[in-house]
Scaffold this active site. Structure first.
Site, PDB file in Angstrom:
ATOM      1  CB  CYS A 118      -0.957   0.093   1.181  1.00 38.02           C
ATOM      2  SG  CYS A 118      -2.176  -1.211   1.179  1.00 38.02           S
ATOM      3  NE  ARG A 143       4.610   1.611   0.112  1.00 37.87           N
ATOM      4  CZ  ARG A 143       5.630   1.436   0.938  1.00 37.87           C
ATOM      5  NH1 ARG A 143       6.858   1.558   0.490  1.00 37.87           N
ATOM      6  NH2 ARG A 143       5.424   1.145   2.196  1.00 37.87           N
ATOM      7  CD1 TRP A 195      -0.298  -6.617  -2.717  1.00 38.03           C
ATOM      8  CD2 TRP A 195      -0.630  -6.991  -0.536  1.00 38.03           C
ATOM      9  NE1 TRP A 195      -0.032  -7.945  -2.473  1.00 38.03           N
ATOM     10  CE2 TRP A 195      -0.232  -8.210  -1.148  1.00 38.03           C
ATOM     11  CE3 TRP A 195      -0.917  -6.993   0.833  1.00 38.03           C
ATOM     12  CZ2 TRP A 195      -0.099  -9.398  -0.441  1.00 38.03           C
ATOM     13  CZ3 TRP A 195      -0.774  -8.174   1.535  1.00 38.03           C
ATOM     14  CH2 TRP A 195      -0.358  -9.360   0.901  1.00 38.03           C
ATOM     15  CG  ASN A 254       1.704   1.200   4.254  1.00 36.64           C
ATOM     16  OD1 ASN A 254       2.855   1.586   4.331  1.00 36.64           O
ATOM     17  ND2 ASN A 254       1.427  -0.061   4.087  1.00 36.64           N
ATOM     18  N   GLY A 255      -0.651  -0.467   6.285  1.00 37.70           N
ATOM     19  CA  GLY A 255      -0.376  -1.257   7.485  1.00 37.70           C
ATOM     20  C   GLY A 255      -1.561  -2.148   7.808  1.00 37.70           C
ATOM     21  CD  GLU A 313      14.981 -16.156  -6.327  1.00 36.36           C
ATOM     22  OE1 GLU A 313      14.223 -16.318  -5.355  1.00 36.36           O
ATOM     23  OE2 GLU A 313      14.889 -15.161  -7.080  1.00 36.36           O
ATOM     24  CE  LYS A 325      12.635 -14.505  -8.909  1.00 37.86           C
ATOM     25  NZ  LYS A 325      12.305 -13.579  -7.861  1.00 37.86           N
ATOM     26  CD  GLU A 360       8.272 -13.873  -6.718  1.00 36.68           C
ATOM     27  OE1 GLU A 360       8.118 -12.961  -5.903  1.00 36.68           O
ATOM     28  OE2 GLU A 360       9.377 -14.111  -7.257  1.00 36.68           O
ATOM     29  CG  HIS A 365      14.361 -39.507   1.719  1.00 38.56           C
ATOM     30  ND1 HIS A 365      14.636 -40.790   2.113  1.00 38.56           N
ATOM     31  CD2 HIS A 365      15.574 -38.908   1.524  1.00 38.56           C
ATOM     32  CE1 HIS A 365      15.944 -40.967   2.191  1.00 38.56           C
ATOM     33  NE2 HIS A 365      16.536 -39.833   1.826  1.00 38.56           N
ATOM     34  CE  LYS A 395      11.294  -4.557  -6.871  1.00 41.97           C
ATOM     35  NZ  LYS A 395      11.500  -6.009  -6.939  1.00 41.97           N
TER      36      LYS A 395
HETATM   37  C1  G6P Z   1       7.815  -9.560  -1.554  1.00 44.70           C
HETATM   38  C2  G6P Z   1       8.172  -9.539  -3.025  1.00 44.70           C
HETATM   39  C3  G6P Z   1       9.310 -10.526  -3.282  1.00 44.70           C
HETATM   40  C4  G6P Z   1      10.490 -10.171  -2.379  1.00 44.70           C
HETATM   41  C5  G6P Z   1      10.073 -10.173  -0.905  1.00 44.70           C
HETATM   42  C6  G6P Z   1      11.177  -9.671   0.014  1.00 44.70           C
HETATM   43  O1  G6P Z   1       7.247 -10.762  -1.187  1.00 44.70           O
HETATM   44  O2  G6P Z   1       7.048  -9.879  -3.803  1.00 44.70           O
HETATM   45  O3  G6P Z   1       9.705 -10.447  -4.647  1.00 44.70           O
HETATM   46  O4  G6P Z   1      11.511 -11.090  -2.579  1.00 44.70           O
HETATM   47  O5  G6P Z   1       8.961  -9.296  -0.738  1.00 44.70           O
HETATM   48  O6  G6P Z   1      11.440  -8.342  -0.273  1.00 44.70           O
HETATM   49  P1  G6P Z   1      12.738  -7.569   0.169  1.00 44.70           P
HETATM   50  O7  G6P Z   1      12.491  -6.160  -0.288  1.00 44.70           O
HETATM   51  O8  G6P Z   1      12.832  -7.670   1.658  1.00 44.70           O
HETATM   52  O9  G6P Z   1      13.888  -8.208  -0.505  1.00 44.70           O
END
Ligand code: G6P
Length: 607
Positions: free
Chosen positions: A2, A27, A78, A104-105, A481, A485, A488, A504, A602
């Protein structure tokens, strides 16, 4: 998570607010809204579900030229409480539409508060934010400052809030606890924003608010209060140039950012690695090496968590330091056994992620040594940590992190070598590694040249509903990772496993045509991984391998993505880059919005 933007001044606030929201859109982009007031208390409200561009279209069609709304607040959402609808879109208003609030929060006790307020007020939304504005209405006694001070005492949770009052048209109040809030000033007026970047083009000075501080904006001026008392706070000159590069030849920011990786690596190493002398020299790292560090704990979230896990192998193998990696949310859920010989490292692109930031605060309260690795300059984590390094990835627009993860891993590698050099890391080993690092950008460029082939392979895999992503040792978090990706960007279910764990349990899912994506570059675990691949093949699973170029492949893989012939450590960077292209192209094939994937943000500033 947000974004808030507010303005009071001589100009029409509405276009300024919509522009501010565009910068804050990372955000959250579930919906956006704006409210402006003119000098006579007339208001203009507009809201739209979806991205800020939807709001902008609605505003363009309805604003007109005749009225100037010199005060206004705006929000990009968000969704946390309540679905993605216009009704749940901020700004939220009191019952007689006198007060408007953006927030925001998360207000954790909103249910109890709402239950009480519902005896008197009708709620139109499912948001926690509506509780704040109804509380303002309930407790208002001719002084909004005192009212807000009183109201925040009822709230449990995190908030940054901006409030306007139709009966006092030229005034905005802002207050924050845990969520960020920045005040910006220019000749034309005063702004409030969730981040400093959104102010960089409109303000000449800025002030970061601390927790429990309140700002009152009136007649183009602002005053800051803490516990009801006016305080003096010197502003900083706006020295931040924030611009989003255009996408050039690429079809998304994410694609461009993956192609930026060689340049990012140059920036990461610049002034920190002396390739001529084959040494790492950085004042912060030198200072760090002076500390007695027996153990490292890395705390981070999302992609940064996987970067931390990858880094943990560097500290162990190069510096002989044992490492624990914990996600921010789990760190908060666990008990901290403070240890002054542990270095607590906080990794975050945004420097604002609530789980990571709150973990840092807890460690600081225990007087332990904290180290931040962040990308966004001046962000909360860099301000709170005892020591920090920037990851120097530049502005990352794609919501799913790519180039920054590579930069974080590179910083962790430098840290490990630097600490290792003061310990048992062989001089020759360090020199060889640094020598190799000089060519890492070229190795990545080689991977990027292979993009058309990766795209072809990705098209084939886009039809699957579920996949395993597998790797051993350092390549287990790489698989994690790579899998994140894919989730996401493409919304395909992918699950990462340590290669050795497949037998296992998860092997039960492997059947003809079930895809297993395996990271198997040349290295210590190559042969063992080959055996595990045979186990997949025996069940007629499909195998895509990230493999080193010279490899004798036989019929082990159905598809391969070749990576350059480098040391194992460097193939982390190259194979991860290749996996980013793979995830991107699957997402493109499925026509996903790769820069703004659904349900993500983000900067996640709520726990
Ligand atoms: C959110 C984003 C991810 C990111 C994560 C951590 O979940 O969607 O892409 O990796 O936050 O963010 P940071 O800014 O702490 O790396």
């Amino acid at each position: 998570m947000c974004g808030i933007f507010a303005y009071n001044g001589t100009k029409n606030s509405i276009p300024l607010l919509v522009d501010g929201l565009r910068t804050l859109e990372y955000r959250g982009y579930d919906s956006a809204g704006v409210v402006g007031i003119n000098d006579t208390g007339e208001i203009f409200v507009q809201k739209a579900v979806g991205k800020v561009s939807n709001l902008a279209t609605k505003v363009d069609g309805s604003l007109g030229n005749s009225k100037v709304y010199t005060t206004g607040i705006a929000h990009t959402r968000w969704a946390t409480h309540g679905t993605v609808t216009e009704l749940n879109t901020h700004p939220h208003s009191s019952s007689k539409e006198r007060f408007y609030v953006v927030h925001n929060g998360i207000i954790e006790n909103y249910k109890e508060l709402k239950k009480e307020l519902e005896k008197k007020y009708t709620f139109y939304s499912d948001t926690d934010t509506e509780v704040i504005v109804k509380l303002i209405e309930e407790h208002y006694e001719e002084d909004l400052k005192k009212t807000l001070e009183k109201v925040t005492k009822f709230l449990t949770g995190a908030y940054s809030v901006a409030v306007i009052d139709r009966e006092n048209p030229g005034t905005i109040l802002g207050i924050k606890l845990w969520s960020p809030l920045v005040v910006g000033a220019s000749e034309d007026g005063v702004f409030i924003s969730s981040d400093v970047n959104a102010l960089s083009k409109v303000a000449s000075n800025y002030v970061m608010l601390e927790d429990d501080e309140m700002v009152i904006i009136q007649d183009k001026k602002y005053q800051i209060y803490t516990a009801g008392n006016l305080i003096e706070r010197e502003s900083q000159e706006m020295d931040i140039e924030y611009g989003i590069d255009d996408m050039g030849i690429f079809s998304s920011h994410t694609e461009k950012e993956i192609h930026d990786i060689p340049t990012v690596l140059e920036n990461v190493f610049s002034g920190r690695v002396n390739f001529g002398e084959k040494t790492i020299y950085n004042e912060t790292l030198e200072e760090l090496a002076e500390h007695e560090i027996e153990r490292i704990e890395i705390i981070s979230s999302g992609s940064s968590y996987y970067a931390g896990m990858i880094g943990s192998y560097f500290f162990k193998s190069l510096a002989g330091i044992s490492v624990q990696v914990t996600s921010g949310s789990e760190f908060l859920a666990d008990e901290l056994l403070p240890d002054t010989k542990t270095l607590y490292v906080f990794l975050s692109q945004s420097g604002e992620t609530a789980d990571t930031r709150e973990s840092l605060k807890i460690v600081k309260e225990k007087w332990c040594l904290t180290f931040g690795i962040v990308n966004v300059v001046g962000s909360t984590i860099s301000r709170l940590a005892d020591m920090w390094l920037y990851s120097h990835a530049g502005v990352e627009v794609g919501v799913a992190s790519t180039k920054n993860v590579i930069a974080q891993i590179a910083v962790l590698l430098m840290m490990a070598v630097s600490l290792g050099q003061k310990r048992n890391l062989q001089h020759s080993k360090a020199r060889t590694l640094i020598e190799e690092l000089e060519w890492l950008g070229d190795n990545i460029s080689e991977v990027l040249l292979n993009a058309p082939k990766i795209r072809e392979i990705a098209k084939k895999y886009a039809k699957h509903k579920s996949m395993f992503v597998l790797g051993r040792n350092m390549f287990f978090p790489v698989a994690g990772e790579a899998s994140l990706k894919c989730k996401e960007l493409s919304y395909i279910h992918t699950e990462a496993y340590s290669m050795g764990e497949l037998k296992h349990g998860p092997l039960a899912l492997v059947q003809p045509d079930f895809p297993c994506i395996v990271f198997n570059p040349a290295g210590k675990f190559y042969t063992k991984t080959v055996s595990n691949i045979q186990e997949i093949r025996a069940r007629e699973g499909t195998v895509l391998g990230y493999v080193t170029k010279w490899e004798e492949l036989g019929d082990l893989y159905d598809d391969i993505i070749e990576i350059p012939n480098t040391s194992e450590i460097l193939s982390i960077f190259t194979s991860l880059t290749a996996s980013y292209l793979f995830a991107l192209y699957i997402a493109e094939e499925l026509e996903r919005d790769v820069d703004k994937p659904k349900n993500l943000a983000k900067s996640v500033t709520v726990e």
